[in-house]
Motif scaffolding. Structure first.
Motif, PDB file in Angstrom:
ATOM      1  N   ARG A   1     -23.164   9.795 -16.464  1.00 32.28           N
ATOM      2  CA  ARG A   1     -24.516   9.856 -17.008  1.00 32.28           C
ATOM      3  C   ARG A   1     -24.821  11.259 -17.541  1.00 32.28           C
ATOM      4  O   ARG A   1     -25.400  11.419 -18.612  1.00 32.28           O
ATOM      5  CB  ARG A   1     -25.534   9.462 -15.937  1.00 32.28           C
ATOM      6  CG  ARG A   1     -26.964   9.383 -16.457  1.00 32.28           C
ATOM      7  CD  ARG A   1     -27.942   9.081 -15.336  1.00 32.28           C
ATOM      8  NE  ARG A   1     -27.659   7.806 -14.703  1.00 32.28           N
ATOM      9  CZ  ARG A   1     -27.208   7.666 -13.468  1.00 32.28           C
ATOM     10  NH1 ARG A   1     -26.969   8.749 -12.725  1.00 32.28           N
ATOM     11  NH2 ARG A   1     -26.976   6.488 -12.958  1.00 32.28           N
TER      12      ARG A   1
ATOM     13  N   ARG B   1     -22.948  11.783 -20.782  1.00 34.01           N
ATOM     14  CA  ARG B   1     -23.593  11.048 -21.874  1.00 34.01           C
ATOM     15  C   ARG B   1     -24.829  11.790 -22.364  1.00 34.01           C
ATOM     16  O   ARG B   1     -25.078  11.887 -23.558  1.00 34.01           O
ATOM     17  CB  ARG B   1     -23.964   9.637 -21.408  1.00 34.01           C
ATOM     18  CG  ARG B   1     -24.718   8.815 -22.452  1.00 34.01           C
ATOM     19  CD  ARG B   1     -25.032   7.417 -21.919  1.00 34.01           C
ATOM     20  NE  ARG B   1     -25.927   6.714 -22.818  1.00 34.01           N
ATOM     21  CZ  ARG B   1     -25.543   6.101 -23.922  1.00 34.01           C
ATOM     22  NH1 ARG B   1     -24.274   6.123 -24.277  1.00 34.01           N
ATOM     23  NH2 ARG B   1     -26.413   5.466 -24.687  1.00 34.01           N
ATOM     24  N   ARG B   2     -25.607  12.315 -21.430  1.00 36.39           N
ATOM     25  CA  ARG B   2     -26.822  13.030 -21.828  1.00 36.39           C
ATOM     26  C   ARG B   2     -26.487  14.275 -22.639  1.00 36.39           C
ATOM     27  O   ARG B   2     -27.115  14.560 -23.653  1.00 36.39           O
ATOM     28  CB  ARG B   2     -27.631  13.409 -20.583  1.00 36.39           C
ATOM     29  CG  ARG B   2     -28.962  14.053 -20.937  1.00 36.39           C
ATOM     30  CD  ARG B   2     -29.742  14.413 -19.692  1.00 36.39           C
ATOM     31  NE  ARG B   2     -30.992  15.059 -20.070  1.00 36.39           N
ATOM     32  CZ  ARG B   2     -31.690  15.850 -19.274  1.00 36.39           C
ATOM     33  NH1 ARG B   2     -31.265  16.087 -18.050  1.00 36.39           N
ATOM     34  NH2 ARG B   2     -32.801  16.414 -19.680  1.00 36.39           N
TER      35      ARG B   2
ATOM     36  N   ASN C   1     -25.425  13.232 -26.092  1.00 38.46           N
ATOM     37  CA  ASN C   1     -26.570  12.839 -26.918  1.00 38.46           C
ATOM     38  C   ASN C   1     -27.331  14.046 -27.449  1.00 38.46           C
ATOM     39  O   ASN C   1     -27.761  14.072 -28.604  1.00 38.46           O
ATOM     40  CB  ASN C   1     -27.519  11.951 -26.110  1.00 38.46           C
ATOM     41  CG  ASN C   1     -26.943  10.574 -25.839  1.00 38.46           C
ATOM     42  OD1 ASN C   1     -25.967  10.182 -26.469  1.00 38.46           O
ATOM     43  ND2 ASN C   1     -27.534   9.862 -24.905  1.00 38.46           N
TER      44      ASN C   1
ATOM     45  N   SER D   1     -24.314   1.585 -23.710  1.00 45.36           N
ATOM     46  CA  SER D   1     -25.227   1.881 -22.610  1.00 45.36           C
ATOM     47  C   SER D   1     -25.139   0.887 -21.460  1.00 45.36           C
ATOM     48  O   SER D   1     -25.664   1.144 -20.366  1.00 45.36           O
ATOM     49  CB  SER D   1     -26.679   1.902 -23.127  1.00 45.36           C
ATOM     50  OG  SER D   1     -26.835   2.798 -24.203  1.00 45.36           O
TER      51      SER D   1
ATOM     52  N   SER E   1     -30.177   6.163 -29.028  1.00 44.81           N
ATOM     53  CA  SER E   1     -29.568   6.434 -27.730  1.00 44.81           C
ATOM     54  C   SER E   1     -30.517   7.214 -26.835  1.00 44.81           C
ATOM     55  O   SER E   1     -30.636   6.925 -25.631  1.00 44.81           O
ATOM     56  CB  SER E   1     -28.262   7.206 -27.927  1.00 44.81           C
ATOM     57  OG  SER E   1     -27.595   7.380 -26.711  1.00 44.81           O
TER      58      SER E   1
ATOM     59  N   ASP F   1     -32.000   5.835 -23.292  1.00 37.70           N
ATOM     60  CA  ASP F   1     -31.802   6.591 -22.054  1.00 37.70           C
ATOM     61  C   ASP F   1     -33.131   6.865 -21.362  1.00 37.70           C
ATOM     62  O   ASP F   1     -33.246   6.767 -20.134  1.00 37.70           O
ATOM     63  CB  ASP F   1     -31.087   7.907 -22.350  1.00 37.70           C
ATOM     64  CG  ASP F   1     -29.598   7.721 -22.589  1.00 37.70           C
ATOM     65  OD1 ASP F   1     -29.118   6.590 -22.415  1.00 37.70           O
ATOM     66  OD2 ASP F   1     -28.924   8.700 -22.966  1.00 37.70           O
TER      67      ASP F   1
END
Length: 209
Positions: free
Chosen positions: A39, A42-43, A46, A81, A115, A119
């Motif tokens: 996670r 991914r953040r 992004n 996701s 995205s 999120d």
């Protein structure tokens, strides 16, 4: 966006997730460490993609935009996701027309905006819940959660740089500000409505191709 502002945004926006990632690596015995690290990664990805998209669009202008399918693009982001949603005890429902919905723009920028909003919705959604991602005529995209919602008087401020409702929630308050800037560059808009039954629905409106 000026180079100085771009650099400041990058430094501020990346500082918090990098600090969280470092803290997790210092405690590898946590049962959820693998999911948490994914996670965090991914953040950070992004954030980097959003900042690069802002810089790229500023350099190219919309004359360099290309036509692409909004349905396919959003479906790809939803698919990416799903695993993290599942591992955080949440689900994503996706609704879209069967026919393509062409728009013009920077595809990577649109992917990063969608995205980011997904999120945010997953963080707001109560455990065990499901967010709804829809592609609709307009063309537009909506992402609905069933969390606490966003008060009417906060719905403009939430898109301002560094705005945060509370310091208890991780983040620096730049993600939605960057999303708004990217939507403006596409001659579109982003806004918030109430989710029926409670929660917030983020809507992205685009000009047609």
């Amino acid at each position: 966006m000026t180079l100085r502002r771009f650099t400041a945004n990058a430094a501020h926006e990346l500082r918090t997730p990098v600090a969280i990632l470092s803290a997790r690596l210092d405690a590898p015995e946590e049962a959820t460490i693998k999911t948490d690290l994914k996670r965090d990664a991914r953040r950070i990805r992004n954030i980097v993609e959003q900042l690069l998209a802002v810089s790229r669009i500023g350099a190219r202008a919309d004359a360099a935009f290309e036509e692409f399918d909004l349905v396919e693009t959003v479906q790809t982001i939803v698919s990416d996701s799903l695993l993290l949603a599942y591992r955080s005890n949440r689900q994503i429902d996706f609704v879209a027309p069967s026919a393509p919905m062409p728009i013009r723009g920077d595809r990577l920028a649109v992917e990063s905006v969608v995205s980011n909003v997904i999120d945010n919705a997953l963080r707001a959604e109560p455990a065990g819940g499901m967010i709804l991602v829809s592609v609709e005529d307009g063309p537009s995209v909506s992402v609905a959660d069933h969390g606490e919602g966003v008060a009417t008087h906060d719905r403009d401020a939430i898109f301002e740089p560094f705005w945060r409702k509370t310091t208890a929630i991780a983040g620096t308050g730049l993600g939605l500000a960057i999303a708004k800037e990217l939507m403006t560059a596409h001659r579109g808009r982003i806004w918030i409505e109430d989710t029926p039954g409670g929660g917030a629905t983020f809507r992205l409106g685009f000009p047609g191709a």
